[in-house]
Design a protein around this motif. Structure first.
Motif, mmCIF file in Angstrom:
data_model
loop_
_atom_site.group_PDB
_atom_site.id
_atom_site.type_symbol
_atom_site.label_atom_id
_atom_site.label_comp_id
_atom_site.label_asym_id
_atom_site.label_seq_id
_atom_site.Cartn_x
_atom_site.Cartn_y
_atom_site.Cartn_z
ATOM 1 N N SER A 108 40.588 6.315 -16.307
ATOM 2 C CA SER A 108 41.156 7.601 -15.903
ATOM 3 C C SER A 108 42.490 7.508 -15.188
ATOM 4 N N ASP A 109 42.626 6.648 -14.212
ATOM 5 C CA ASP A 109 43.871 6.609 -13.451
ATOM 6 C C ASP A 109 44.159 5.191 -12.991
ATOM 7 N N ASP A 110 45.191 5.041 -12.194
ATOM 8 C CA ASP A 110 45.609 3.707 -11.741
ATOM 9 C C ASP A 110 44.950 3.267 -10.442
ATOM 10 N N VAL A 111 44.008 4.042 -9.947
ATOM 11 C CA VAL A 111 43.317 3.692 -8.707
ATOM 12 C C VAL A 111 42.367 2.536 -8.993
ATOM 13 N N LYS A 112 42.348 1.548 -8.094
ATOM 14 C CA LYS A 112 41.458 0.393 -8.243
ATOM 15 C C LYS A 112 40.155 0.656 -7.495
ATOM 16 N N TYR A 113 39.051 0.505 -8.182
ATOM 17 C CA TYR A 113 37.723 0.651 -7.581
ATOM 18 C C TYR A 113 37.050 -0.705 -7.590
ATOM 19 N N ALA A 151 33.675 4.097 -8.677
ATOM 20 C CA ALA A 151 34.455 4.764 -9.718
ATOM 21 C C ALA A 151 33.750 6.013 -10.231
ATOM 22 N N THR A 152 32.447 5.928 -10.480
ATOM 23 C CA THR A 152 31.731 7.103 -10.987
ATOM 24 C C THR A 152 31.581 8.164 -9.907
ATOM 25 N N GLU A 153 31.466 7.733 -8.658
ATOM 26 C CA GLU A 153 31.401 8.697 -7.553
ATOM 27 C C GLU A 153 32.710 9.468 -7.429
ATOM 28 N N ALA A 154 33.817 8.785 -7.711
ATOM 29 C CA ALA A 154 35.123 9.439 -7.649
ATOM 30 C C ALA A 154 35.392 10.249 -8.913
ATOM 31 N N GLY A 155 34.504 10.169 -9.896
ATOM 32 C CA GLY A 155 34.662 10.939 -11.133
ATOM 33 C C GLY A 155 35.549 10.265 -12.171
ATOM 34 N N ALA A 156 35.786 8.982 -12.007
ATOM 35 C CA ALA A 156 36.642 8.250 -12.944
ATOM 36 C C ALA A 156 35.855 7.885 -14.195
ATOM 37 N N SER A 157 36.540 7.877 -15.331
ATOM 38 C CA SER A 157 35.931 7.402 -16.577
ATOM 39 C C SER A 157 36.062 5.890 -16.609
ATOM 40 N N VAL A 158 34.950 5.229 -16.872
ATOM 41 C CA VAL A 158 34.965 3.766 -16.881
ATOM 42 C C VAL A 158 34.381 3.232 -18.182
ATOM 43 N N PHE A 159 34.883 2.086 -18.569
ATOM 44 C CA PHE A 159 34.369 1.339 -19.715
ATOM 45 C C PHE A 159 33.567 0.193 -19.107
ATOM 46 N N ALA A 160 32.232 0.336 -19.022
ATOM 47 C CA ALA A 160 31.361 -0.595 -18.302
ATOM 48 C C ALA A 160 30.881 -1.706 -19.225
#
Length: 142
Positions: free
Chosen positions: A62-67, A73-82
């Motif tokens: 989703s964005d350039d923020v590092k989790y 990442a999911t708590e922040a609502g980011a889309s992740v490729f797990a």
């Protein structure tokens, strides 16, 4: 009443009950193997790879923020490729498949009866045609 009776007969058949027992045992077996992978194998693999936790391997889409973790990442609502969890699930599958293979192989070995040596074949007698030809020849000679 016919429908209920028919359903009862279906549900009480041996195959359905065997399948139900298999599903229950399979679920319990799956938990054991998942525990084996998560609690015993993955820490060793993680140690061998320098402390990598496979379940937290992911790519943020989703964005350039590092989790640090997938949970963040999911708590922040980011889309992740797990992909780490995918690796974990593949390992689970391979181990479960291998264990089932070993169990079936052992069961087949127990169920296989010892082969008895083949009895020697008795000598074959004359065929029907040969007997008829012999009878014909005997009748001709009289």
């Amino acid at each position: 009443m016919g429908f209920i009776k028919e359903f009862k007969e279906f549900a009480m058949k041996g195959n359905v009950m065997d399948m139900a027992v298999g599903v229950i045992i399979g679920g319990a077996f799956g938990k054991i193997v998942t525990s084996l992978v998560n609690d015993m194998l993955m820490p060793v693999i993680s140690l061998a790879t320098g402390g990598i936790d496979f379940t937290n391997l992911f790519v943020n889409l989703s964005d350039d923020v590092k989790y640090k973790t997938i949970a963040e990442a999911t708590e922040a609502g980011a889309s992740v490729f797990a992909y780490g969890q995918f690796i974990q699930n593949i390992l689970d599958f391979i181990i479960i498949a291998f264990c089932i293979f070993l169990m079936i192989k052992a069961m087949n070995k127990l169920n296989r009866k010892k082969e008895e040596p083949a009895a020697p074949e008795e000598p074959k007698g004359p065929t029907q045609e040969e007997l008829l030809a012999e009878i014909r020849d005997l009748l001709k000679n009289k």
